[in-house]
Design a protein around this motif. Structure first.
Motif, mmCIF file in Angstrom:
data_model
loop_
_atom_site.group_PDB
_atom_site.id
_atom_site.type_symbol
_atom_site.label_atom_id
_atom_site.label_comp_id
_atom_site.label_asym_id
_atom_site.label_seq_id
_atom_site.Cartn_x
_atom_site.Cartn_y
_atom_site.Cartn_z
ATOM 1 N N HIS A 1 43.640 43.857 44.058
ATOM 2 C CA HIS A 1 43.753 44.013 41.676
ATOM 3 C C HIS A 1 43.530 43.364 41.262
ATOM 4 O O HIS A 1 43.507 42.443 41.058
ATOM 5 C CB HIS A 1 45.784 43.818 42.245
ATOM 6 C CG HIS A 1 46.969 44.464 42.916
ATOM 7 N ND1 HIS A 1 46.552 45.373 43.962
ATOM 8 C CD2 HIS A 1 48.003 45.299 42.191
ATOM 9 C CE1 HIS A 1 47.531 45.920 44.260
ATOM 10 N NE2 HIS A 1 48.574 46.182 43.217
ATOM 11 N N ALA A 2 43.429 44.358 40.094
ATOM 12 C CA ALA A 2 42.259 43.823 39.058
ATOM 13 C C ALA A 2 42.099 44.267 37.842
ATOM 14 O O ALA A 2 41.902 45.885 38.115
ATOM 15 C CB ALA A 2 40.697 43.767 39.603
ATOM 16 N N GLY A 3 42.139 44.172 36.435
ATOM 17 C CA GLY A 3 41.963 44.942 35.822
ATOM 18 C C GLY A 3 43.549 45.935 35.246
ATOM 19 O O GLY A 3 43.339 46.929 35.216
ATOM 20 N N GLU A 4 44.616 45.988 35.830
ATOM 21 C CA GLU A 4 45.618 46.216 35.131
ATOM 22 C C GLU A 4 46.681 45.867 34.125
ATOM 23 O O GLU A 4 45.880 46.329 32.862
ATOM 24 C CB GLU A 4 46.646 45.756 36.137
ATOM 25 C CG GLU A 4 47.918 46.246 36.234
ATOM 26 C CD GLU A 4 49.813 45.727 37.498
ATOM 27 O OE1 GLU A 4 50.396 46.830 36.931
ATOM 28 O OE2 GLU A 4 49.106 44.818 37.460
ATOM 29 N N GLU A 5 46.730 44.383 34.074
ATOM 30 C CA GLU A 5 46.778 43.411 32.554
ATOM 31 C C GLU A 5 45.891 43.107 32.230
ATOM 32 O O GLU A 5 45.547 42.113 31.197
ATOM 33 C CB GLU A 5 47.996 42.818 32.790
ATOM 34 C CG GLU A 5 48.996 43.934 33.144
ATOM 35 C CD GLU A 5 50.642 42.793 32.685
ATOM 36 O OE1 GLU A 5 51.686 43.846 32.251
ATOM 37 O OE2 GLU A 5 50.346 41.768 33.473
ATOM 38 N N GLY A 6 45.545 42.014 33.422
ATOM 39 C CA GLY A 6 43.602 40.803 32.991
ATOM 40 C C GLY A 6 42.240 41.385 32.917
ATOM 41 O O GLY A 6 42.717 43.049 32.556
ATOM 42 N N PRO A 7 41.999 40.892 32.337
ATOM 43 C CA PRO A 7 40.449 41.364 31.304
ATOM 44 C C PRO A 7 39.358 42.688 32.929
ATOM 45 O O PRO A 7 39.303 42.121 34.044
ATOM 46 C CB PRO A 7 40.119 40.429 31.494
ATOM 47 C CG PRO A 7 40.769 39.102 31.608
ATOM 48 C CD PRO A 7 41.967 39.675 32.339
ATOM 49 N N PRO A 8 38.270 42.713 32.427
ATOM 50 C CA PRO A 8 37.408 43.446 32.761
ATOM 51 C C PRO A 8 36.427 42.375 33.378
ATOM 52 O O PRO A 8 35.731 42.630 34.899
ATOM 53 C CB PRO A 8 36.227 44.018 32.084
ATOM 54 C CG PRO A 8 37.253 44.243 30.671
ATOM 55 C CD PRO A 8 38.138 43.235 30.653
ATOM 56 N N ALA A 9 36.425 41.437 33.719
ATOM 57 C CA ALA A 9 35.707 40.088 34.217
ATOM 58 C C ALA A 9 36.682 39.950 35.449
ATOM 59 O O ALA A 9 36.129 39.851 36.411
ATOM 60 C CB ALA A 9 36.238 38.805 33.294
ATOM 61 N N TYR A 10 37.812 40.663 35.523
ATOM 62 C CA TYR A 10 38.521 40.425 36.508
ATOM 63 C C TYR A 10 38.550 41.136 37.895
ATOM 64 O O TYR A 10 37.867 40.729 39.593
ATOM 65 C CB TYR A 10 40.323 40.535 36.455
ATOM 66 C CG TYR A 10 40.592 39.452 36.036
ATOM 67 C CD1 TYR A 10 40.276 38.576 35.381
ATOM 68 C CD2 TYR A 10 41.981 39.008 36.777
ATOM 69 C CE1 TYR A 10 40.615 36.826 35.160
ATOM 70 C CE2 TYR A 10 42.341 37.698 35.885
ATOM 71 C CZ TYR A 10 42.239 36.848 35.574
ATOM 72 O OH TYR A 10 43.356 35.868 34.803
ATOM 73 N N ILE A 11 37.383 42.072 37.393
ATOM 74 C CA ILE A 11 36.577 43.159 37.962
ATOM 75 C C ILE A 11 35.894 43.215 38.972
ATOM 76 O O ILE A 11 35.510 43.721 39.563
ATOM 77 C CB ILE A 11 37.262 45.019 37.450
ATOM 78 C CG1 ILE A 11 38.750 44.687 37.117
ATOM 79 C CG2 ILE A 11 36.998 45.864 37.973
ATOM 80 C CD1 ILE A 11 38.630 46.152 35.735
ATOM 81 N N TRP A 12 34.793 41.877 37.822
ATOM 82 C CA TRP A 12 33.726 42.044 38.265
ATOM 83 C C TRP A 12 34.224 41.255 39.226
ATOM 84 O O TRP A 12 32.861 41.286 40.231
ATOM 85 C CB TRP A 12 33.188 41.157 36.792
ATOM 86 C CG TRP A 12 32.097 42.210 36.085
ATOM 87 C CD1 TRP A 12 32.795 42.557 34.419
ATOM 88 C CD2 TRP A 12 30.950 42.966 36.342
ATOM 89 N NE1 TRP A 12 31.795 43.485 34.164
ATOM 90 C CE2 TRP A 12 30.616 43.489 34.808
ATOM 91 C CE3 TRP A 12 30.031 43.214 37.016
ATOM 92 C CZ2 TRP A 12 29.926 44.494 33.973
ATOM 93 C CZ3 TRP A 12 29.097 43.884 37.069
ATOM 94 C CH2 TRP A 12 28.919 45.152 35.649
ATOM 95 N N SER A 13 34.699 40.077 38.987
ATOM 96 C CA SER A 13 34.699 38.940 40.287
ATOM 97 C C SER A 13 34.955 39.605 41.495
ATOM 98 O O SER A 13 35.011 39.116 42.318
ATOM 99 C CB SER A 13 35.782 37.639 39.827
ATOM 100 O OG SER A 13 36.602 38.203 38.875
ATOM 101 N N ALA A 14 36.195 40.697 41.499
ATOM 102 C CA ALA A 14 36.603 41.093 42.823
ATOM 103 C C ALA A 14 35.570 41.708 43.722
ATOM 104 O O ALA A 14 35.444 41.834 44.037
ATOM 105 C CB ALA A 14 37.822 41.925 42.616
ATOM 106 N N LEU A 15 34.708 42.036 42.333
ATOM 107 C CA LEU A 15 34.034 42.945 43.357
ATOM 108 C C LEU A 15 32.485 41.760 43.766
ATOM 109 O O LEU A 15 31.547 41.914 44.993
ATOM 110 C CB LEU A 15 32.645 43.629 42.523
ATOM 111 C CG LEU A 15 33.897 45.109 42.013
ATOM 112 C CD1 LEU A 15 32.650 46.286 40.663
ATOM 113 C CD2 LEU A 15 33.589 46.187 43.282
#
Length: 349
Positions: free
Chosen positions: A205-219
């Motif tokens: 899970h990333a970028g639901e309520e968290g910022p785009p930065a969480y998506i970058w780090s998940a990747l």
């Protein structure tokens, strides 16, 4: 790209209902309906802080993710025995069959149960047995993805993964869920590295309520194969380009986003924008018992609110099948069935 011929708008809802599709973002504990919660509570002698089904359902008014999670964990307290987990999953599979789901990848949260003294064998035993029966009795391909609760420590996640390894054959991957804000993906770098070593699929899970930065780090840190939710990517142009270029699947949950106030109204949802930007978007139900709809309801309400068309319906269903972790032969068969379904509708018009 398969070209969808003109389909009359009034026939689109029926097409959405019957087209074969996969569900890639379903928390099985979040499919626990109030009626089953009370039935299991009675069966197991658990006292609930609600007088009846109506009182419990009326509590489903959430202001954010945390307000939902508080109720979600309370509901899970009725799950004590292997048969409870089976019954919960089977109730979901019956609804999935009605929604023409051909593939379901179920998230489950073992820490929610082991913390209460429920054995890992009971959790995985009941769920995996339901998955097997879904295949033989309902012709639904199903697998389990073990999720870590991100509000707990990484050491707890590592211990949970280790505890689950005797049942490794019964789950195909790991995920990351629960409270997002304040718990970035990199907090779980070691446990995801271990999952990679074990040959497990990885999602987060990333970028639901968290910022785009969480998506970058998940990747980049967790090296996930899919992003669960990901709707906040819209605020980062470079991230949007990357997601489009790499065709990283996003398992978007529109009614969940509405219920948890990520968007004020469904017409504000950015799913259409992400599709137009070329992202590999899918539609899913997340926690359907709490958020007002299983998979078809998510499709129907989202298409009505965003005025999406048949070509977009095909794309979303195709994305869901291709983004699944099912065997390639199964995906090929379902894609053929999907094309036949759309051809049948176009020939009738």
């Amino acid at each position: 790209m398969f070209k969808v011929h003109a389909i009359a708008p009034h026939r689109l809802p029926e097409l959405l209902r019957v087209m074969p599709k996969a569900e890639l973002h379903i928390h099985i504990e979040g499919s626990l309906e109030p009626e089953l919660i009370f039935a299991l509570a009675q069966r197991n002698g658990v006292t609930l802080p609600y007088a009846d089904v109506e009182a419990l359902r009326s509590a489903y008014a959430f202001s954010n993710l945390q307000s939902f999670l508080d109720l979600y964990y309370a509901g899970a307290s009725v799950l004590l025995h292997e048969q409870d987990f089976y019954d919960m999953a089977w109730a979901y599979f019956e609804k999935a069959k009605a929604d023409h789901v051909v593939r379901a990848e179920l998230f489950f949260d073992p820490q929610t149960h082991t913390a209460r003294g429920v054995g890992m064998d009971k959790v995985i035993g009941g769920l995996s047995r339901a998955c097997r029966d879904a295949q033989t009795q309902l012709n639904i391909s199903a697998d389990l993805i073990l999720c870590f609760l991100r509000h707990l420590s990484e050491d707890d996640a590592l211990a949970t993964l280790q505890e689950a390894l005797p049942w490794r054959e019964h789950f195909i991957g790991v995920g990351l869920d629960s409270s997002e804000v304040g718990h970035p993906p990199e907090k779980f770098a070691r446990v995801f590295a271990r999952a990679h070593e074990l040959g497990l699929h990885v999602v987060a899970h990333a970028g639901e309520e968290g910022p785009p930065a969480y998506i970058w780090s998940a990747l980049d840190v967790l090296k996930v194969e899919r992003i669960d939710h990901g709707v906040q990517a819209i605020h980062d142009a470079a991230l949007m380009k990357r997601l489009a270029d790499e065709q990283t699947p996003l398992t978007v949950c529109p009614l969940s986003n509405l219920k948890l106030c990520v968007f004020k109204q469904l017409a504000d949802h950015n799913l259409g924008q992400m599709l137009e930007a070329g992202l590999c978007v899918t539609i899913n139900s997340d926690d359907p018992a709490y958020f007002g709809g299983y998979l078809n309801e998510n499709y129907l309400q989202t298409f009505a609110a965003l005025q999406l068309n048949a070509q977009q319906a095909y794309k979303l269903a195709a994305n869901s099948i291709e983004a699944s972790f099912a065997p390639e032969a199964d995906k090929h068969r379902w894609m053929h069935e999907l094309k036949l379904c759309f051809q049948g509708f176009s020939e009738q018009d």
